[in-house]
Design an enzyme around this catalytic site. Sequence first.
Site, PDB file in Angstrom:
ATOM      1  N   GLU A   1       0.836  -1.198   0.000  1.00 57.45           N
ATOM      2  CA  GLU A   1       0.000   0.000   0.000  1.00 57.45           C
ATOM      3  C   GLU A   1       0.870   1.247   0.000  1.00 57.45           C
ATOM      4  O   GLU A   1       1.958   1.258   0.562  1.00 57.45           O
ATOM      5  CB  GLU A   1      -0.912  -0.025   1.236  1.00 57.45           C
ATOM      6  CG  GLU A   1      -1.915  -1.177   1.147  1.00 57.45           C
ATOM      7  CD  GLU A   1      -2.814  -1.308   2.374  1.00 57.45           C
ATOM      8  OE1 GLU A   1      -3.944  -1.789   2.202  1.00 57.45           O
ATOM      9  OE2 GLU A   1      -2.406  -0.937   3.478  1.00 57.45           O
TER      10      GLU A   1
ATOM     11  N   CYS B 200       3.561   8.598   0.782  1.00 56.21           N
ATOM     12  CA  CYS B 200       4.101   7.679   1.779  1.00 56.21           C
ATOM     13  C   CYS B 200       4.194   6.318   1.091  1.00 56.21           C
ATOM     14  O   CYS B 200       3.175   5.744   0.713  1.00 56.21           O
ATOM     15  CB  CYS B 200       3.165   7.640   2.979  1.00 56.21           C
ATOM     16  SG  CYS B 200       3.623   6.413   4.199  1.00 56.21           S
TER      17      CYS B 200
ATOM     18  N   CYS C  75       6.951  -6.918   6.768  1.00 55.44           N
ATOM     19  CA  CYS C  75       8.097  -6.362   7.501  1.00 55.44           C
ATOM     20  C   CYS C  75       8.663  -7.434   8.409  1.00 55.44           C
ATOM     21  O   CYS C  75       7.930  -8.246   8.953  1.00 55.44           O
ATOM     22  CB  CYS C  75       7.642  -5.159   8.337  1.00 55.44           C
ATOM     23  SG  CYS C  75       9.013  -4.219   9.056  1.00 55.44           S
TER      24      CYS C  75
ATOM     25  N   CYS D  20       7.423  -4.592  15.603  1.00 53.21           N
ATOM     26  CA  CYS D  20       6.945  -3.524  16.477  1.00 53.21           C
ATOM     27  C   CYS D  20       5.515  -3.855  16.915  1.00 53.21           C
ATOM     28  O   CYS D  20       4.647  -4.109  16.082  1.00 53.21           O
ATOM     29  CB  CYS D  20       6.991  -2.183  15.762  1.00 53.21           C
ATOM     30  SG  CYS D  20       8.652  -1.764  15.176  1.00 53.21           S
TER      31      CYS D  20
ATOM     32  N   CYS E 140       2.308  -1.925  15.440  1.00 50.50           N
ATOM     33  CA  CYS E 140       2.208  -1.667  14.000  1.00 50.50           C
ATOM     34  C   CYS E 140       1.504  -2.817  13.285  1.00 50.50           C
ATOM     35  O   CYS E 140       1.881  -3.983  13.451  1.00 50.50           O
ATOM     36  CB  CYS E 140       3.610  -1.462  13.426  1.00 50.50           C
ATOM     37  SG  CYS E 140       3.607  -1.173  11.648  1.00 50.50           S
TER      38      CYS E 140
ATOM     39  N   GLU F  56      10.792  -1.980   6.347  1.00 53.58           N
ATOM     40  CA  GLU F  56      11.917  -1.249   6.940  1.00 53.58           C
ATOM     41  C   GLU F  56      12.900  -0.911   5.812  1.00 53.58           C
ATOM     42  O   GLU F  56      13.610  -1.787   5.308  1.00 53.58           O
ATOM     43  CB  GLU F  56      12.565  -2.117   8.031  1.00 53.58           C
ATOM     44  CG  GLU F  56      13.900  -1.612   8.534  1.00 53.58           C
ATOM     45  CD  GLU F  56      13.901  -0.150   8.954  1.00 53.58           C
ATOM     46  OE1 GLU F  56      13.023   0.277   9.726  1.00 53.58           O
ATOM     47  OE2 GLU F  56      14.792   0.583   8.478  1.00 53.58           O
TER      48      GLU F  56
ATOM     49  N   LEU G  74      11.686   6.475  17.260  1.00 51.93           N
ATOM     50  CA  LEU G  74      12.324   6.254  18.565  1.00 51.93           C
ATOM     51  C   LEU G  74      11.340   5.653  19.576  1.00 51.93           C
ATOM     52  O   LEU G  74      11.569   4.598  20.126  1.00 51.93           O
ATOM     53  CB  LEU G  74      12.904   7.587  19.053  1.00 51.93           C
ATOM     54  CG  LEU G  74      13.873   7.512  20.219  1.00 51.93           C
ATOM     55  CD1 LEU G  74      15.084   6.664  19.901  1.00 51.93           C
ATOM     56  CD2 LEU G  74      14.320   8.932  20.613  1.00 51.93           C
TER      57      LEU G  74
ATOM     58  N   CYS H 132      -0.499   6.061   9.723  1.00 48.37           N
ATOM     59  CA  CYS H 132       0.754   5.400  10.143  1.00 48.37           C
ATOM     60  C   CYS H 132       0.462   4.103  10.870  1.00 48.37           C
ATOM     61  O   CYS H 132      -0.319   4.066  11.801  1.00 48.37           O
ATOM     62  CB  CYS H 132       1.501   6.273  11.139  1.00 48.37           C
ATOM     63  SG  CYS H 132       2.529   7.499  10.436  1.00 48.37           S
TER      64      CYS H 132
END
Length: 350
Positions: free
Chosen positions: A98, A111, A118, A122, A125, A170, A225, A343
């Site tokens: 996407e 974006c 991935c 995380c 996510c 990533e 972060l 996001c």
Amino acid sequence: MTENKPNKKKDIRALTKEQLRDFFVEQGDKAFRGNQVYEWLWGKGAHSFEGMTNLSKATRTLLETHFVINHIRVDQMQRSADGTIKNAVRLHDGLVVESVLIPTATRTTACVSSQVGCSLNCKFCATARLKRMRNLNPDEIYDQVVAIDNESRLYHNHPLSNIVFMGMGEPLMNYNNVTKAIAMITSPEGLGMSPKRITVSTSGVPKMIKKMADDAVRFQLAVSLHSAIDEVRTKIMPFNENFPLADLKESLQYWYAKTQSRITYEYVVWKGINDKKKDIDALVKFCMYVPCKVNLIEYNPIDDGEFQQASSESVTNYINALEKRNIVVNVRRSRGKDIDAACGQLANKT
Ligand code: SAH
């Protein structure tokens, strides 16, 4: 339809301009023919040999017998009430990624995704739940940008102005292809965009951050972060165990020494996870290491409530503490939530 059969012909966009020129020389034609084809492929974004109208029929047939153009297809386009557009992009092998167009009054940002799924994990996510299927090729990244540029012109009457590598994947785990795509995006033979308008966002892979510095890349760097305390960060971003904050800090200092380019930290404040004074103090301290700014991102829920956006009071505490030390801080409201385009929400629900 030949398109659905497994294809052994080579993807023509895997060739450099020199290789294309060589191909034509080997075929007894002029090297210059390679430049013409290259211009069609990258400058004009041609998706078929048929459409290369300044080439002879014989040349087009020759290309057809040797090569394919593995272009992407926008399978589905969803438009949010706030103007955000999400593309579900089908790759030549049927996998889907996407990408998102985010309009504001002054700019349009693309974006884009760098991987199918991935490999990082995380906890907050949605993409993490897909696992990593494969890296995207440079042309698959490039095509996402071209598709969004076209949509920006069509729906917002101006070309794309910025690109962020904040879609699926990533980018630093697919570094070679990402940098090749950026080379085409910034080349006058491609889209001619300024590298200053391109941001690569990473969860923080120290070795690769140093490599980017050594390569003297000219795009911007953002680091997700989310916590400046190892124990907390490892809980929410488990790979932090292998790439602890001390290594991240060292790589960022190396980056800044070589590039003089300020780093952006992306940071979500979650209730009960990183909303205490010790969390704020740790971030402020981390921000002292290298010139930086902080983007406080609104959390986009993806689950049944393990993670929750912190109170506005906690966010204000962060802002006050950072501003007191003259650190630039922006609060980023999420966009496109109604179409799962925000996001961390990219997960091919379709
Ligand atoms: N892998 C890269 C780029 C993809 S994620 C990286 O980690 O930076 C893009 C940004 O969205 C990152 O800052 C990520 O931490 C953030 N993000 C992920 N899930 C989110 C969510 N549910 N809500 C808000 N931001 C999220």
